[in-house]
Design a protein around this motif. Structure first.
Motif, mmCIF file in Angstrom:
data_model
loop_
_atom_site.group_PDB
_atom_site.id
_atom_site.type_symbol
_atom_site.label_atom_id
_atom_site.label_comp_id
_atom_site.label_asym_id
_atom_site.label_seq_id
_atom_site.Cartn_x
_atom_site.Cartn_y
_atom_site.Cartn_z
ATOM 1 N N VAL A 168 -28.326 3.811 -43.914
ATOM 2 C CA VAL A 168 -28.325 5.274 -43.815
ATOM 3 C C VAL A 168 -28.032 5.715 -42.380
ATOM 4 C CG1 VAL A 168 -29.720 7.350 -44.117
ATOM 5 C CG2 VAL A 168 -29.860 5.506 -45.787
ATOM 6 N N GLY A 169 -28.662 5.054 -41.401
ATOM 7 C CA GLY A 169 -28.392 5.387 -40.009
ATOM 8 C C GLY A 169 -26.957 5.086 -39.613
ATOM 9 N N ALA A 170 -26.409 3.984 -40.135
ATOM 10 C CA ALA A 170 -25.030 3.626 -39.805
ATOM 11 C C ALA A 170 -24.043 4.631 -40.381
ATOM 12 C CB ALA A 170 -24.728 2.226 -40.332
ATOM 13 N N LEU A 171 -24.300 5.109 -41.602
ATOM 14 C CA LEU A 171 -23.428 6.129 -42.194
ATOM 15 C C LEU A 171 -23.471 7.420 -41.384
ATOM 16 C CD1 LEU A 171 -24.073 5.661 -46.022
ATOM 17 C CD2 LEU A 171 -21.904 5.295 -44.822
ATOM 18 N N ALA A 172 -24.681 7.811 -40.959
ATOM 19 C CA ALA A 172 -24.802 9.025 -40.144
ATOM 20 C C ALA A 172 -24.059 8.862 -38.824
ATOM 21 C CB ALA A 172 -26.276 9.339 -39.902
ATOM 22 N N ALA A 173 -24.182 7.689 -38.201
ATOM 23 C CA ALA A 173 -23.497 7.452 -36.928
ATOM 24 C C ALA A 173 -21.985 7.489 -37.106
ATOM 25 C CB ALA A 173 -23.942 6.108 -36.349
ATOM 26 N N TRP A 174 -21.500 6.905 -38.198
ATOM 27 C CA TRP A 174 -20.055 6.928 -38.452
ATOM 28 C C TRP A 174 -19.582 8.362 -38.686
ATOM 29 C CZ3 TRP A 174 -17.105 8.642 -42.550
ATOM 30 C CH2 TRP A 174 -15.754 8.302 -42.511
ATOM 31 N N ALA A 176 -20.836 11.086 -37.559
ATOM 32 C CA ALA A 176 -20.893 11.866 -36.314
ATOM 33 C C ALA A 176 -19.666 11.642 -35.437
ATOM 34 C CB ALA A 176 -22.155 11.503 -35.539
ATOM 35 N N GLU A 177 -18.973 10.543 -35.657
ATOM 36 C CA GLU A 177 -17.780 10.245 -34.861
ATOM 37 C C GLU A 177 -16.512 10.851 -35.446
ATOM 38 O OE1 GLU A 177 -17.743 6.032 -34.881
ATOM 39 O OE2 GLU A 177 -19.355 5.813 -33.388
ATOM 40 N N VAL A 181 -17.042 17.032 -37.777
ATOM 41 C CA VAL A 181 -18.378 16.782 -38.300
ATOM 42 C C VAL A 181 -19.409 17.035 -37.215
ATOM 43 C CG1 VAL A 181 -19.958 15.067 -39.271
ATOM 44 C CG2 VAL A 181 -17.548 15.076 -39.957
ATOM 45 N N ARG A 182 -20.460 17.779 -37.542
ATOM 46 C CA ARG A 182 -21.530 18.091 -36.601
ATOM 47 C C ARG A 182 -22.874 17.811 -37.259
ATOM 48 N NH1 ARG A 182 -21.301 22.058 -33.082
ATOM 49 N NH2 ARG A 182 -23.090 23.062 -34.073
ATOM 50 N N PHE A 183 -23.797 17.270 -36.495
ATOM 51 C CA PHE A 183 -25.169 17.090 -36.945
ATOM 52 C C PHE A 183 -26.081 18.020 -36.166
ATOM 53 C CE2 PHE A 183 -23.640 13.234 -38.844
ATOM 54 C CZ PHE A 183 -24.558 12.911 -39.849
ATOM 55 N N ALA A 184 -27.054 18.585 -36.845
ATOM 56 C CA ALA A 184 -28.132 19.324 -36.186
ATOM 57 C C ALA A 184 -29.450 18.775 -36.727
ATOM 58 C CB ALA A 184 -28.016 20.820 -36.443
#
Length: 391
Positions: A168-174, A176-177, A181-184
């Motif tokens: 899950v963390g790896a998908l979020a990191a990918w 974000a690149e 795509v923006r994360f808050a």
């Protein structure tokens, strides 16, 4: 294997949503596997995406599970969604660089009733998709000391295994690149109407909002949760040291799995199995057990699990329940006991009416929630169905 850092937007960083509004094609609420699946689907369609989550990283059901994509044991539409999700797991494991195993799963049979379920299902599936195994073939995976009552089993070819704490963390990191795509993180959803999403860090204009908050649906849309009878399922799990030398490829399922997963449970033979389990293993039935286990890349085993249903769940773990589960797994492996490294409670959305929910509580807002324990199995496929409802 280390877990990739989760991307975040600092409170005062560039592109922050504290002051003013930010336009986005799609705003996704929730950065668990279902939310990330919808963000991925948006990116694949060339849309801009903003993902908000109230926490600093995913800490809910998406990281508290077996990491098992239980494809083969699904049926009907769930099987279709799981098959789509399987292809995406493989594609994004390569792109995002996280562990995935294609070793499938083994369902072990220790009684004639369990063997009958496997044989009936095998008769309706492709021989390579679900292959019956003899006792010796099962023990090749579990070790020579494994339960002597094992009489055979079945290999479920299409099942996958990931490490939920990493994937899950790896998908979020990918994500974000990716451009657009923006994360808050640490941003709470307060509602949406008229194309404006209200958050704890300000308003965001979004053409489409997709709410993927799992069991917290009733906190945002209580009438919708009540209409579809969505409640919480709490379960108990643990991570344990493996027996010396154990190297599992497949996930391991048991007779209790056969009365839970639909492809097994829908067989005629499952009726006799339910009666057998009630008569011979009331302790497992009393905790609504699904005795199964998977192995993480570090060798440790994720074991579980029990199920308790209710709108509100107490946070307390019953040691008696843990004891029943640990003893059941130890018996399968043929060891006197298992050393526990971690215990935890998982909570996911559950509905007796249906295994997932896609609804539009107001124009421009879609709710997408898996209302059964198969979020890792169908989540990436469910996103395709969601987009099909409004694209």
């Amino acid at each position: 294997m280390s877990t990739p850092a989760h991307p975040s937007i600092p409170a005062d960083g560039p592109g922050d949503v504290v002051d003013g509004r930010v336009d986005t094609d799609v705003l996704v609420v929730g950065a668990g596997i279902v939310g990330l699946a919808h963000a991925i689907a948006a990116v694949e369609r060339g849309l801009t995406v903003t993902i908000i989550d109230r926490d600093a990283r995913a800490v809910g059901a998406s990281i508290r599970n077996f990491g098992h994509a239980c494809v083969t044991a699904q049926s009907h539409e769930l099987l279709q969604l799981a098959t789509v999700a399987r292809e995406k797991w493989l594609r994004y494991a390569d792109r995002a660089g996280f562990f995935v195993s294609r070793a499938g799963a083994i369902a072990i049979a220790r009684s004639a009733a369990e063997s009958a379920v496997l044989e009936e299902l095998a008769g309706s599936r492709d021989a390579e998709q679900l292959r019956l195994l003899g006792a010796a073939q099962v023990r090749e995976h579990l070790g020579s000391a494994s339960d002597p009552t094992i009489r055979g089993g079945a290999w479920l070819r299409d099942d996958l295994r990931v490490d939920p704490r990493e994937a899950v963390g790896a998908l979020a990191a990918w994500l974000a690149e990716q451009p657009g795509v923006r994360f808050a993180w640490r941003t709470t959803f307060l509602g949406a109407s008229g194309g404006v999403v209200r958050t704890s860090r300000g308003d965001i204009r979004a053409a489409r909002t997709i709410v993927c908050v799992g069991h917290d649906l009733d906190l945002l849309y209580p009438q919708l949760a009540a209409e579809y009878e969505v409640e919480r399922c709490a379960l108990q799990m643990a991570r344990v040291e493996p027996p010396a030398g154990l190297e599992l490829g497949p996930a391991v399922l048991t007779g209790t799995s056969m009365i839970r997963y639909p492809a097994f449970a829908e067989t005629d033979a499952a009726t006799a199995l339910r009666a057998e389990l009630a008569a011979e293993h009331p302790e497992l039935v009393s905790i609504v057990a699904n005795v199964m286990f998977t192995q993480r890349p570090d060798g440790t085993l994720i074991v579980g699990d029990s199920h308790r249903y209710g709108v509100t769940q107490d946070p307390f773990l019953a040691e008696a329940t843990s004891g029943i589960l640990l003893e059941a797994v130890a018996r399968i492996l043929g060891v006197p006991g298992l050393r526990v490294l971690e215990r935890w409670q998982g909570v996911y959305a559950s509905s007796a009416r249906q295994p997932f929910l896609i609804a539009e509580p107001e124009p421009g807002v879609t709710v997408a929630v898996v209302t059964s324990g198969v979020g890792m199995t169908i989540g990436l496929g469910l996103a395709e169905k969601t987009f099909g409802t409004f694209v």
